[in-house]
Design a protein around this motif. Sequence first.
Motif, PDB file in Angstrom:
ATOM      1  N   TRP A 239       0.832  -1.204   0.000  1.00  0.00           N
ATOM      2  CA  TRP A 239       0.000   0.000   0.000  1.00  0.00           C
ATOM      3  C   TRP A 239       0.869   1.257   0.000  1.00  0.00           C
ATOM      4  N   GLY A 240       0.467   2.227  -0.803  1.00  0.00           N
ATOM      5  CA  GLY A 240       1.258   3.429  -0.999  1.00  0.00           C
ATOM      6  C   GLY A 240       1.522   4.225   0.262  1.00  0.00           C
ATOM      7  N   ARG A 241       0.475   4.704   0.924  1.00  0.00           N
ATOM      8  CA  ARG A 241       0.713   5.593   2.060  1.00  0.00           C
ATOM      9  C   ARG A 241       1.404   4.865   3.211  1.00  0.00           C
ATOM     10  N   GLY A 242       1.083   3.590   3.400  1.00  0.00           N
ATOM     11  CA  GLY A 242       1.790   2.832   4.421  1.00  0.00           C
ATOM     12  C   GLY A 242       3.283   2.791   4.144  1.00  0.00           C
ATOM     13  N   ASN A 243       3.642   2.579   2.890  1.00  0.00           N
ATOM     14  CA  ASN A 243       5.051   2.608   2.514  1.00  0.00           C
ATOM     15  C   ASN A 243       5.650   3.994   2.708  1.00  0.00           C
ATOM     16  N   SER A 244       4.860   5.024   2.457  1.00  0.00           N
ATOM     17  CA  SER A 244       5.408   6.385   2.572  1.00  0.00           C
ATOM     18  C   SER A 244       5.729   6.747   4.021  1.00  0.00           C
ATOM     19  N   TRP A 245       4.999   6.159   4.986  1.00  0.00           N
ATOM     20  CA  TRP A 245       5.365   6.399   6.390  1.00  0.00           C
ATOM     21  C   TRP A 245       6.787   5.919   6.641  1.00  0.00           C
ATOM     22  N   VAL A 246       7.162   4.825   6.006  1.00  0.00           N
ATOM     23  CA  VAL A 246       8.513   4.288   6.166  1.00  0.00           C
ATOM     24  C   VAL A 246       9.541   5.222   5.512  1.00  0.00           C
ATOM     25  N   THR A 247       9.215   5.703   4.309  1.00  0.00           N
ATOM     26  CA  THR A 247      10.132   6.599   3.596  1.00  0.00           C
ATOM     27  C   THR A 247      10.356   7.896   4.359  1.00  0.00           C
ATOM     28  N   ILE A 248       9.352   8.323   5.114  1.00  0.00           N
ATOM     29  CA  ILE A 248       9.481   9.501   5.968  1.00  0.00           C
ATOM     30  C   ILE A 248      10.217   9.147   7.258  1.00  0.00           C
ATOM     31  N   ALA A 249       9.779   8.061   7.898  1.00  0.00           N
ATOM     32  CA  ALA A 249      10.240   7.767   9.264  1.00  0.00           C
ATOM     33  C   ALA A 249      11.713   7.402   9.333  1.00  0.00           C
ATOM     34  N   ILE A 250      12.224   6.668   8.345  1.00  0.00           N
ATOM     35  CA  ILE A 250      13.620   6.237   8.443  1.00  0.00           C
ATOM     36  C   ILE A 250      14.578   7.423   8.417  1.00  0.00           C
ATOM     37  N   PRO A 251      14.516   8.331   7.438  1.00  0.00           N
ATOM     38  CA  PRO A 251      15.436   9.479   7.500  1.00  0.00           C
ATOM     39  C   PRO A 251      15.184  10.395   8.688  1.00  0.00           C
ATOM     40  N   GLU A 252      13.934  10.537   9.123  1.00  0.00           N
ATOM     41  CA  GLU A 252      13.660  11.351  10.303  1.00  0.00           C
ATOM     42  C   GLU A 252      14.299  10.715  11.544  1.00  0.00           C
ATOM     43  N   PHE A 253      14.178   9.419  11.671  1.00  0.00           N
ATOM     44  CA  PHE A 253      14.742   8.683  12.806  1.00  0.00           C
ATOM     45  C   PHE A 253      16.268   8.769  12.806  1.00  0.00           C
ATOM     46  N   LEU A 254      16.872   8.554  11.653  1.00  0.00           N
ATOM     47  CA  LEU A 254      18.333   8.596  11.558  1.00  0.00           C
ATOM     48  C   LEU A 254      18.883   9.991  11.853  1.00  0.00           C
ATOM     49  N   SER A 255      18.216  11.021  11.348  1.00  0.00           N
ATOM     50  CA  SER A 255      18.701  12.384  11.596  1.00  0.00           C
ATOM     51  C   SER A 255      18.494  12.779  13.049  1.00  0.00           C
ATOM     52  N   LEU A 256      17.458  12.236  13.681  1.00  0.00           N
ATOM     53  CA  LEU A 256      17.197  12.509  15.090  1.00  0.00           C
ATOM     54  C   LEU A 256      18.266  11.883  15.980  1.00  0.00           C
TER      55      LEU A 256
END
Length: 390
Positions: A239-256
């Motif tokens: 599913w598109g939006r479910g996948n997009s949460w991952v595309t957002i969350a991983i770089p946000e998590f790493l930069s945090l």
Amino acid sequence: MAPDPLAVFTSPEGVENTPFEITTALADMTLQDTQALALRLVESLVKLKDESGEFRVPIPTGGFKVDSKSWNNWEWTQGVGLYGMWKLFEITGDTMVLGHIQAWFDFQFAKGTPTKNVNSMAPMLTLAYLYEHTGELKYRAYLESWAEFIMHGIPRTEEGGIQHITFRQVNEGELWDDTLMMSVLPLAKIGVLLKRPAYVEEAKRQFLLHIKYLVDRRTGLWYHGWTFLERHHFGAALWGRGNSWVTIAIPEFLSLLDLPQDDHLRVVLLSTLEQQAIALKKFQNANGLWHTLIDDPKSYLEVSASAGFSFGLLKSVRLGYLGKEYHEVGRKGLEAVVNNVNEKGLVQNVSFGTPMGANKDFYRKIRLTAMPYGQAMTLLCVVERMRQYL
């Protein structure tokens, strides 16, 4: 437990996209143009209302319906909306945008917070940044209470996964990809901010556990969910939006977290992100958007997921998490997303909130409507575009 069929929000004949064409080229947009677009998105976001009530979702016990579309309510939809506005405030310092965020929290705290669950945790991410910025002590108590719920109060699956409980269903034994954005990322931010290393370690573990059960090894994309009770991926939807949460969350998590280059978790997250990015490049539609079922060209094109993908790819390239070859993928997606913003500042072709589907046709029939997260995810990639002028 069987997924909610959400029959009241589907149409038997499916859903058609509003046609669009590229009329605004990013190359022609100045910093002032881009900032004006961002403010128009915010203005429409804070005015969102479900006037007819057609998108209100009944709770299972009856007698009450949750309004996830209108701005002055508390759900994950508004939580993502707040985060988009916070990202704009970070780069502009616009006090009007900050005022909207503070006013939302003041209103909700006066009204009383809702039942704690995975999705209602989402506003805590922005509240953590707001507390960090203002030092307002009253915010800290909320952060501590909600983080402790995620750490010790929320139901768990096998292996200690955060069970994706919502206002609608307890979803016993279920992992959803949405959880990383709605609860795990806020938990990590609160842990860093309040110096609670146990919170950060738990967030790390949740990322690894969700990767273990939700990544499709054939494509590098993510399934929407996994049930430990029945040992399957429900409708096996990429599913598109479910996948997009991952595309957002991983770089946000790493930069945090700012993990060292050779940190094992960092290496795993980066490789997971890259595998997803390879698939996103492959499945991107010629017009720049992605389908609501990413690998199904017969499913409709969906803008909120496309905005999330564009933001995550562009930010990841900027921070060196992904190679430069993905910049054009993100840029093309961003241009298509921008051209789905109408003259009122409302983002078009956004699918309504989507629970777990028992089959792929379920996702194909979710209705389209302007939503807070559609505004916010578009804001995220517009703000990322603004960084290129700095």
